[in-house]
Design a protein around this motif. Structure first.
Motif, PDB file in Angstrom:
ATOM      1  N   ASN A  18      32.969  39.798  46.167  1.00  0.00           N
ATOM      2  CA  ASN A  18      32.274  38.324  46.943  1.00  0.00           C
ATOM      3  C   ASN A  18      30.474  38.696  47.404  1.00  0.00           C
ATOM      4  OD1 ASN A  18      33.403  36.488  48.787  1.00  0.00           O
ATOM      5  ND2 ASN A  18      34.427  38.058  49.947  1.00  0.00           N
ATOM      6  N   LEU A  19      30.335  36.821  47.008  1.00  0.00           N
ATOM      7  CA  LEU A  19      29.195  36.913  46.470  1.00  0.00           C
ATOM      8  C   LEU A  19      28.373  35.691  48.089  1.00  0.00           C
ATOM      9  CD1 LEU A  19      28.462  35.714  42.945  1.00  0.00           C
ATOM     10  CD2 LEU A  19      27.896  37.601  43.983  1.00  0.00           C
ATOM     11  N   CYS A  20      27.158  36.415  48.375  1.00  0.00           N
ATOM     12  CA  CYS A  20      26.707  35.507  49.722  1.00  0.00           C
ATOM     13  C   CYS A  20      25.862  34.447  48.928  1.00  0.00           C
ATOM     14  CB  CYS A  20      26.259  36.328  51.006  1.00  0.00           C
ATOM     15  SG  CYS A  20      25.496  35.328  52.477  1.00  0.00           S
ATOM     16  N   GLY A  41      33.687  32.977  35.529  1.00  0.00           N
ATOM     17  CA  GLY A  41      34.936  33.989  35.392  1.00  0.00           C
ATOM     18  C   GLY A  41      35.969  32.714  36.412  1.00  0.00           C
ATOM     19  N   ARG A  42      36.941  33.071  37.293  1.00  0.00           N
ATOM     20  CA  ARG A  42      37.926  32.306  38.016  1.00  0.00           C
ATOM     21  C   ARG A  42      37.665  32.530  39.396  1.00  0.00           C
ATOM     22  NH1 ARG A  42      44.285  34.924  38.791  1.00  0.00           N
ATOM     23  NH2 ARG A  42      44.737  32.555  40.451  1.00  0.00           N
ATOM     24  N   VAL A  43      37.264  31.965  39.988  1.00  0.00           N
ATOM     25  CA  VAL A  43      36.515  31.674  41.685  1.00  0.00           C
ATOM     26  C   VAL A  43      38.080  31.239  42.431  1.00  0.00           C
ATOM     27  CG1 VAL A  43      35.872  29.873  43.064  1.00  0.00           C
ATOM     28  CG2 VAL A  43      34.844  30.226  40.793  1.00  0.00           C
ATOM     29  N   MET A  44      37.712  32.599  42.809  1.00  0.00           N
ATOM     30  CA  MET A  44      39.443  32.937  44.010  1.00  0.00           C
ATOM     31  C   MET A  44      39.250  32.058  45.070  1.00  0.00           C
ATOM     32  SD  MET A  44      40.868  34.833  41.796  1.00  0.00           S
ATOM     33  CE  MET A  44      42.252  35.117  42.774  1.00  0.00           C
ATOM     34  N   SER A  45      37.861  32.094  45.657  1.00  0.00           N
ATOM     35  CA  SER A  45      37.625  31.125  47.236  1.00  0.00           C
ATOM     36  C   SER A  45      36.442  30.813  47.062  1.00  0.00           C
ATOM     37  CB  SER A  45      38.178  32.281  47.748  1.00  0.00           C
ATOM     38  OG  SER A  45      37.798  33.215  48.705  1.00  0.00           O
ATOM     39  N   MET A  59      24.823  28.229  53.455  1.00  0.00           N
ATOM     40  CA  MET A  59      25.563  29.515  53.257  1.00  0.00           C
ATOM     41  C   MET A  59      26.697  29.518  53.100  1.00  0.00           C
ATOM     42  SD  MET A  59      24.923  32.859  55.700  1.00  0.00           S
ATOM     43  CE  MET A  59      26.327  33.713  55.572  1.00  0.00           C
ATOM     44  N   ALA A  60      26.744  30.035  51.744  1.00  0.00           N
ATOM     45  CA  ALA A  60      28.516  30.253  51.322  1.00  0.00           C
ATOM     46  C   ALA A  60      28.732  31.411  50.686  1.00  0.00           C
ATOM     47  CB  ALA A  60      28.578  29.354  50.430  1.00  0.00           C
ATOM     48  N   LEU A  61      30.433  31.729  50.902  1.00  0.00           N
ATOM     49  CA  LEU A  61      30.626  32.959  50.269  1.00  0.00           C
ATOM     50  C   LEU A  61      31.421  32.345  48.930  1.00  0.00           C
ATOM     51  CD1 LEU A  61      31.504  34.982  53.604  1.00  0.00           C
ATOM     52  CD2 LEU A  61      30.086  35.468  52.026  1.00  0.00           C
ATOM     53  N   VAL A  62      31.210  33.182  47.933  1.00  0.00           N
ATOM     54  CA  VAL A  62      32.030  32.074  46.856  1.00  0.00           C
ATOM     55  C   VAL A  62      32.397  33.980  46.166  1.00  0.00           C
ATOM     56  CG1 VAL A  62      31.610  31.463  44.574  1.00  0.00           C
ATOM     57  CG2 VAL A  62      30.427  30.230  46.451  1.00  0.00           C
ATOM     58  N   MET A  63      34.397  34.250  46.045  1.00  0.00           N
ATOM     59  CA  MET A  63      34.904  35.264  45.434  1.00  0.00           C
ATOM     60  C   MET A  63      34.761  34.608  43.745  1.00  0.00           C
ATOM     61  SD  MET A  63      38.272  37.309  46.633  1.00  0.00           S
ATOM     62  CE  MET A  63      37.366  37.911  47.950  1.00  0.00           C
ATOM     63  N   LEU A  64      34.646  35.564  43.006  1.00  0.00           N
ATOM     64  CA  LEU A  64      35.204  35.191  41.493  1.00  0.00           C
ATOM     65  C   LEU A  64      36.112  36.471  41.541  1.00  0.00           C
ATOM     66  CD1 LEU A  64      31.812  35.309  40.415  1.00  0.00           C
ATOM     67  CD2 LEU A  64      33.469  33.566  39.838  1.00  0.00           C
ATOM     68  N   GLU A  65      37.058  36.625  40.515  1.00  0.00           N
ATOM     69  CA  GLU A  65      37.665  37.094  40.053  1.00  0.00           C
ATOM     70  C   GLU A  65      37.748  38.875  40.636  1.00  0.00           C
ATOM     71  OE1 GLU A  65      42.059  37.197  37.642  1.00  0.00           O
ATOM     72  OE2 GLU A  65      40.282  36.642  36.502  1.00  0.00           O
ATOM     73  N   ASP A  66      36.419  39.391  39.708  1.00  0.00           N
ATOM     74  CA  ASP A  66      35.759  40.868  39.281  1.00  0.00           C
ATOM     75  C   ASP A  66      34.474  40.874  39.438  1.00  0.00           C
ATOM     76  OD1 ASP A  66      34.919  40.489  36.508  1.00  0.00           O
ATOM     77  OD2 ASP A  66      36.663  40.619  36.034  1.00  0.00           O
ATOM     78  N   GLU A  67      34.768  41.877  39.940  1.00  0.00           N
ATOM     79  CA  GLU A  67      32.535  42.913  40.592  1.00  0.00           C
ATOM     80  C   GLU A  67      31.682  41.924  39.294  1.00  0.00           C
ATOM     81  OE1 GLU A  67      35.673  44.636  40.570  1.00  0.00           O
ATOM     82  OE2 GLU A  67      35.365  45.137  42.725  1.00  0.00           O
ATOM     83  N   SER A  68      32.055  42.275  37.305  1.00  0.00           N
ATOM     84  CA  SER A  68      31.129  41.585  36.810  1.00  0.00           C
ATOM     85  C   SER A  68      31.071  40.912  36.563  1.00  0.00           C
ATOM     86  CB  SER A  68      32.285  42.305  34.726  1.00  0.00           C
ATOM     87  OG  SER A  68      33.390  41.664  34.701  1.00  0.00           O
ATOM     88  N   GLN A  69      32.175  39.787  36.452  1.00  0.00           N
ATOM     89  CA  GLN A  69      31.699  38.162  37.348  1.00  0.00           C
ATOM     90  C   GLN A  69      31.265  37.900  38.239  1.00  0.00           C
ATOM     91  OE1 GLN A  69      35.423  37.156  37.408  1.00  0.00           O
ATOM     92  NE2 GLN A  69      35.954  36.624  35.250  1.00  0.00           N
ATOM     93  N   SER A  70      30.880  38.889  39.351  1.00  0.00           N
ATOM     94  CA  SER A  70      30.116  38.438  39.973  1.00  0.00           C
ATOM     95  C   SER A  70      28.823  38.988  40.054  1.00  0.00           C
ATOM     96  CB  SER A  70      30.629  39.039  41.458  1.00  0.00           C
ATOM     97  OG  SER A  70      31.918  38.670  41.302  1.00  0.00           O
TER      98      SER A  70
END
Length: 103
Positions: A18-20, A41-45, A59-70
């Motif tokens: 998750n990225l803020c 990478g793949r955006v999960m939410s 402000m938003a929260l963006v979740m990518l598929e894995d930590e390396s992508q984030s």
């Protein structure tokens, strides 16, 4: 399943999926955020924080598929400006006076 932060061995240094994302344009949509982050990478939410009236709080929260992508997204986009369509905007040119001195 919730993701757990992982550490790289340094105390207090964590990468998460998750990225803020802060300081977004008020007009930024989920589509614009997806356009901005899908190259990493793949955006999960995506969740844009809004007030009671439905107006973005920037402000938003963006979740990518894995930590390396984030981690890649955070490293590349940190400190950058974006428009409401998810495009990275170049910084404005420095202001110069009529005599050619920086302002």
């Amino acid at each position: 399943k919730r993701s757990q932060p992982t550490t790289n061995g340094k105390q207090g240094f964590h990468f998460m999926k998750n990225l803020c994302v802060k300081n977004l344009p008020e007009e930024m949509s989920e589509i614009g955020l997806r356009n901005l982050f899908q190259r990493f990478g793949r955006v999960m939410s995506i969740a844009i924080m809004r007030d009671r009236r439905g107006v973005s709080r920037g402000m938003a929260l963006v979740m990518l598929e894995d930590e390396s992508q984030s981690a890649s997204a955070a490293a590349e986009l940190s400190g950058k400006s974006v428009d409401e369509e998810g495009n990275v905007v170049p910084p404005p040119p420095p202001r110069v006076s009529a005599s050619g001195e920086s302002l």
